[in-house]
Design a protein around this motif. Structure first.
Motif, PDB file in Angstrom:
ATOM      1  N   ASP A 310      44.117  37.358  30.286  1.00  0.00           N
ATOM      2  CA  ASP A 310      44.510  38.669  30.804  1.00  0.00           C
ATOM      3  C   ASP A 310      45.613  38.542  31.845  1.00  0.00           C
ATOM      4  N   ILE A 312      46.954  40.717  35.404  1.00  0.00           N
ATOM      5  CA  ILE A 312      46.639  41.792  36.338  1.00  0.00           C
ATOM      6  C   ILE A 312      47.857  42.071  37.219  1.00  0.00           C
ATOM      7  N   GLN A 341      42.006  50.915  32.735  1.00  0.00           N
ATOM      8  CA  GLN A 341      41.424  49.596  33.008  1.00  0.00           C
ATOM      9  C   GLN A 341      41.876  49.122  34.389  1.00  0.00           C
ATOM     10  N   THR A 343      40.674  47.478  38.355  1.00  0.00           N
ATOM     11  CA  THR A 343      39.666  46.642  39.005  1.00  0.00           C
ATOM     12  C   THR A 343      39.926  46.496  40.494  1.00  0.00           C
ATOM     13  N   HIS A 365      45.198  46.374  34.493  1.00  0.00           N
ATOM     14  CA  HIS A 365      45.335  45.512  33.322  1.00  0.00           C
ATOM     15  C   HIS A 365      46.741  45.717  32.764  1.00  0.00           C
ATOM     16  N   ASP A 366      47.457  44.626  32.569  1.00  0.00           N
ATOM     17  CA  ASP A 366      48.879  44.714  32.198  1.00  0.00           C
ATOM     18  C   ASP A 366      49.144  44.043  30.855  1.00  0.00           C
TER      19      ASP A 366
END
Length: 522
Positions: A310, A312, A341, A343, A365-366
């Motif tokens: 992932d 971020i 998404q 966090t 989320h990228d």
């Protein structure tokens, strides 16, 4: 705006911890998290044999070396405040990441090792804070070890850093004879490793009331003499000057022994600024309370969860309120994005966040939408001031050892480059990959992460020190200008860049091509 939201924003405290490596930055962070109830057990960098590692050091190479090379983000609640800590890289090779992180905070905590005093990296980071007018709170650490005299350290602050200081508390003894701190601000004495009362009361003249063993020592007498000197000749405390970054409140203690940390935290929360207004490129002031949601991306981190590959994007919320599922505009592209998404963090532990307000740091989320420095807004479009990018000084040519892993090789490089610690260049025809960095350690971290996170072994061939210069009038550049001493390459945005062998080669090129206008980054 509702009173509840206004109070939420005003109760935020967002700060970075700056110091030279090994001054105790990560240890202090852990103890603050402990007080906030965010962790139950602090694992310090020293505790490696037990298998415990500092909560804020999440990357594998950090655990192996006991250093912080990324900026961790941690949040906790304490005494009615929501505290956001940005634990910056201590190593000088990662000053660029630290520089950008300092653009996302409202104040800074500077840690100084009592034995070493003010060190080189501390000076560099302090200058960034001073340039931005960020309020600085100083914690002089490791008082349970022998070090420099407290008055000498106060002089260093003023002579080396050029900032006036005010001692909020004062040490009684040092090292094995460290007996406690005299709390000038709260008018009490806090004994070190005392089994009795946590605080000892003072009378109206500032003397200890009860007959304590400490009173009989020369260290107590010396501390009282020092305090008398500070009262007569020291700086006056001024919250206005603290908020302007002109006066630093100084605290003494020991992060490892967890002494003086809670007193520091309580006093810091009382005087540190709440989220501050920011300026746009159009020179408009964005107020945290009176404006709709806006924020800027100051950091991108790949593979915080290696199992999911992932990425971020870290956002500092500048104004208003974030709600999960809201639509925002990415002003650089004009693209509308739904923020679903999202966090918040405790190092590599993450949880879904539904709401956050100005001053908070959230992670998006990228999938490749964002770049460092991007602005997102839910209201009218504008862009915050640009974040700094450093001109690299060291360069290496990089290839994959296994030609069958080209796809993983290019994907890994693309993701790690977007974090901003290393810069990407390619030669014009063969498109060989060249990486640039401010310091050698960045290459070592890159090599380690390519192997561990992308399963690609890389071969790095040093190109050496180069002077990188971008070109204002690219249309006048010809490929024939490229040579061994002035290599013409393209950066990741496809802009031309000359890599000059040295200052002589730079001057020679300019003399020969006076129409080419060169410029450098920071």
């Amino acid at each position: 705006m509702s009173d509840q939201l206004k109070n939420e924003i005003q109760n935020r405290r967002t700060f970075a911890i700056i110091s030279h490596p090994d001054a105790g930055k990560t240890t202090l962070t852990e103890k603050l998290l402990l007080f906030g109830g965010a962790i139950r057990d602090a694992g310090t960098v020293k505790a490696k044999k037990s298998g415990k590692f500092a909560t804020s050091d999440w990357m594998e190479i950090e655990k192996q070396r006991g250093i912080s090379v990324t900026s961790s983000v941690m949040q906790f609640d304490y005494a009615g405040h929501r505290v956001n800590i940005l634990d910056t890289p201590g190593h000088q090779d990662f000053s660029e990441d630290t520089y950008r992180t300092l653009m996302a905070v409202d104040s800074a905590v500077m840690i100084i090792d009592v034995a070493k005093g003010i060190e080189a990296q501390t000076v560099k980071l302090f200058k960034v804070c001073k340039m931005r007018g960020i309020p600085i709170f100083t914690f002089i650490n490791k008082m349970d070890r022998q070090g420099k005299e407290p008055l000498e350290l106060m002089e260093e602050l003023e002579e080396v850093l050029g900032i006036q200081s005010y001692a909020m508390n004062w040490p009684i003894g040092m090292g094995k004879e460290f007996l406690g701190i005299y709390d000038r601000f709260n008018k009490r004495i806090e004994p070190f490793r005392s089994e009795g009362e946590r605080f000892l009361e003072l009378d109206e003249k500032g003397k200890m009331i009860e007959e304590h063993e400490m009173k009989k020592t020369s260290y107590y007498t010396q501390a009282m003499d020092d305090i008398e000197l500070l009262e007569e000749a020291g700086n006056e405390f001024s919250i206005d000057r603290v908020k302007k970054g002109q006066l630093t409140p100084v605290f003494f203690g020991s992060a490892l022994a967890n002494f003086g940390v809670e007193t520091f935290l309580e006093t810091y929360l009382q005087f540190a600024p709440s989220p501050q207004p920011r300026i746009t490129q159009e020179e408009e002031i964005i107020d945290p309370i009176d404006m709709p949601f806006s924020g800027f991306i100051f950091k991108i981190q790949a593979n915080m969860n290696p199992a999911h590959r992932d990425r971020i994007a870290f956002v500092r919320i500048v104004s208003g309120k974030f709600e999960r599922g809201m639509n925002v505009t990415l002003t650089r592209t004009g693209k509308n994005i739904k923020l679903s998404q999202t966090t918040q963090f405790l190092a590599d532990d993450r949880e879904l966040v539904n709401e956050a307000v100005a001053g908070d740091i959230i992670g998006l989320h990228d999938v490749g939408n964002y770049q460092i420095g991007d602005t997102i807004t839910s209201g009218k479009k504008f862009r915050f001031e640009s974040l700094p990018q450093f001109t690299p000084e060291l360069f290496v040519k990089v290839t994959a050892k296994n030609v069958m892993k080209q796809k993983h090789f290019h994907k890994g490089i693309l993701q790690l480059v977007q974090e901003g610690a290393i810069q990407y260049y390619k030669t014009l025809h063969l498109e060989e990959v060249i990486l640039g960095a401010v310091g050698q350690l960045q290459f070592e971290v890159f090599e380690h992460r390519m192997k561990n996170e992308y399963n690609v072994d890389v071969r790095m061939e040093p190109v050496g020190s180069k002077i990188a210069r971008w070109i204002e009038n690219e249309e006048d550049v010809k490929e024939s200008m490229s040579s061994g001493r002035s290599m013409l390459v393209r950066d990741r945005f496809d802009n031309y860049v000359f890599l000059f062998e040295n200052e002589f080669a730079t001057r020679w090129f300019q003399d020969k091509n006076p129409n080419i206008r060169l410029y450098s980054l920071l």
